[in-house]
Design an enzyme around this catalytic site. Structure first.
Site, PDB file in Angstrom:
ATOM      1  N   LEU A  49      22.461 -57.987  12.257  1.00  0.00           N
ATOM      2  CA  LEU A  49      21.171 -57.430  12.667  1.00  0.00           C
ATOM      3  C   LEU A  49      20.020 -58.421  12.460  1.00  0.00           C
ATOM      4  O   LEU A  49      19.194 -58.590  13.368  1.00  0.00           O
ATOM      5  CB  LEU A  49      20.894 -56.108  11.947  1.00  0.00           C
ATOM      6  CG  LEU A  49      19.569 -55.421  12.267  1.00  0.00           C
ATOM      7  CD1 LEU A  49      19.412 -55.143  13.760  1.00  0.00           C
ATOM      8  CD2 LEU A  49      19.442 -54.134  11.458  1.00  0.00           C
TER       9      LEU A  49
ATOM     10  N   THR B  13      25.934 -52.334   5.609  1.00  0.00           N
ATOM     11  CA  THR B  13      27.118 -53.044   5.114  1.00  0.00           C
ATOM     12  C   THR B  13      26.786 -54.538   5.028  1.00  0.00           C
ATOM     13  O   THR B  13      25.848 -55.014   5.672  1.00  0.00           O
ATOM     14  CB  THR B  13      28.336 -52.784   6.008  1.00  0.00           C
ATOM     15  OG1 THR B  13      28.014 -53.164   7.340  1.00  0.00           O
ATOM     16  CG2 THR B  13      28.735 -51.313   5.962  1.00  0.00           C
TER      17      THR B  13
ATOM     18  N   THR C 116      27.852 -57.848   5.923  1.00  0.00           N
ATOM     19  CA  THR C 116      27.670 -58.788   7.033  1.00  0.00           C
ATOM     20  C   THR C 116      26.669 -58.251   8.043  1.00  0.00           C
ATOM     21  O   THR C 116      25.859 -59.008   8.589  1.00  0.00           O
ATOM     22  CB  THR C 116      29.019 -59.091   7.717  1.00  0.00           C
ATOM     23  OG1 THR C 116      29.900 -59.657   6.744  1.00  0.00           O
ATOM     24  CG2 THR C 116      28.859 -60.062   8.874  1.00  0.00           C
ATOM     25  N   CYS C 117      26.696 -56.958   8.268  1.00  0.00           N
ATOM     26  CA  CYS C 117      25.789 -56.339   9.225  1.00  0.00           C
ATOM     27  C   CYS C 117      24.328 -56.509   8.803  1.00  0.00           C
ATOM     28  O   CYS C 117      23.463 -56.797   9.622  1.00  0.00           O
ATOM     29  CB  CYS C 117      26.125 -54.865   9.384  1.00  0.00           C
ATOM     30  SG  CYS C 117      27.844 -54.557   9.822  1.00  0.00           S
ATOM     31  N   SER C 118      24.073 -56.346   7.505  1.00  0.00           N
ATOM     32  CA  SER C 118      22.710 -56.419   6.983  1.00  0.00           C
ATOM     33  C   SER C 118      22.252 -57.838   6.680  1.00  0.00           C
ATOM     34  O   SER C 118      21.057 -58.128   6.742  1.00  0.00           O
ATOM     35  CB  SER C 118      22.589 -55.585   5.704  1.00  0.00           C
ATOM     36  OG  SER C 118      22.686 -54.217   6.002  1.00  0.00           O
TER      37      SER C 118
END
Length: 159
Positions: free
Chosen positions: A53, A45, A47-49
């Site tokens: 992370l 997703t 923001t996550c990517s």
């Protein structure tokens, strides 16, 4: 009830891909160790990517130099977590944990209903630091935010 500072991380079983899918318990992850666990609403997703992370990948050596293990958990299956780790060049020692049915997120009291977005039940974005399974620092993001659970924020909070 939502987990709080001073609580013990609840017992749960998560999955990782090593030689096939393998179960790993929270006892194995947290007992006799210092661990930063951060959770993302979903692998791959935006923001996550793009932020969450990658920040931990960039700061991974700083955590290790302090004797702290790092783990990422998401409500995805273990194969998705493995593919995301490969895509993001995650160090092999950074644990990529799958909470496929959101059982761990529920046990923490940090789940949310994302069915309106076609994502089912997910985990809130958060980071915690635990010593021997006892939560010392906990930062939970407000919906749609990314300001309190990043790698540098956690490094600063741990001191």
């Amino acid at each position: 009830m939502t987990i709080q500072i001073g609580d013990t991380v609840p017992s749960a079983t998560l999955n990782v891909v090593r030689d096939g899918v393998q179960a790993i318990t929270t006892d194995e992850i947290f007992n006799d160790r210092k661990v930063v666990l951060f959770s993302v609403p979903g692998a791959f997703t935006p923001t996550c990517s793009a932020k969450h992370l990658p920040g931990y990948v960039e700061k991974f050596a700083e955590f290790k130099n302090r004797g702290i293990d790092v783990a990422c958990v998401a409500v995805n299956d273990a194969f998705v977590m493995k593919a995301w780790a490969k895509d993001q060049n995650v160090p092999t020692d950074l644990m990529m944990l799958a909470d496929g049915n959101a059982n761990f997120a529920r046990a923490l009291g940090l789940d949310f209903d994302a069915t309106a977005f076609g994502m089912g039940v997910r985990s809130k974005r958060f980071a915690l630091y635990a010593e021997n399974g006892v939560v010392k620092t906990l930062s939970v993001e407000a919906p749609g935010e990314f300001s309190v659970s990043g790698a540098q924020v956690m490094l600063d909070a741990i001191g």
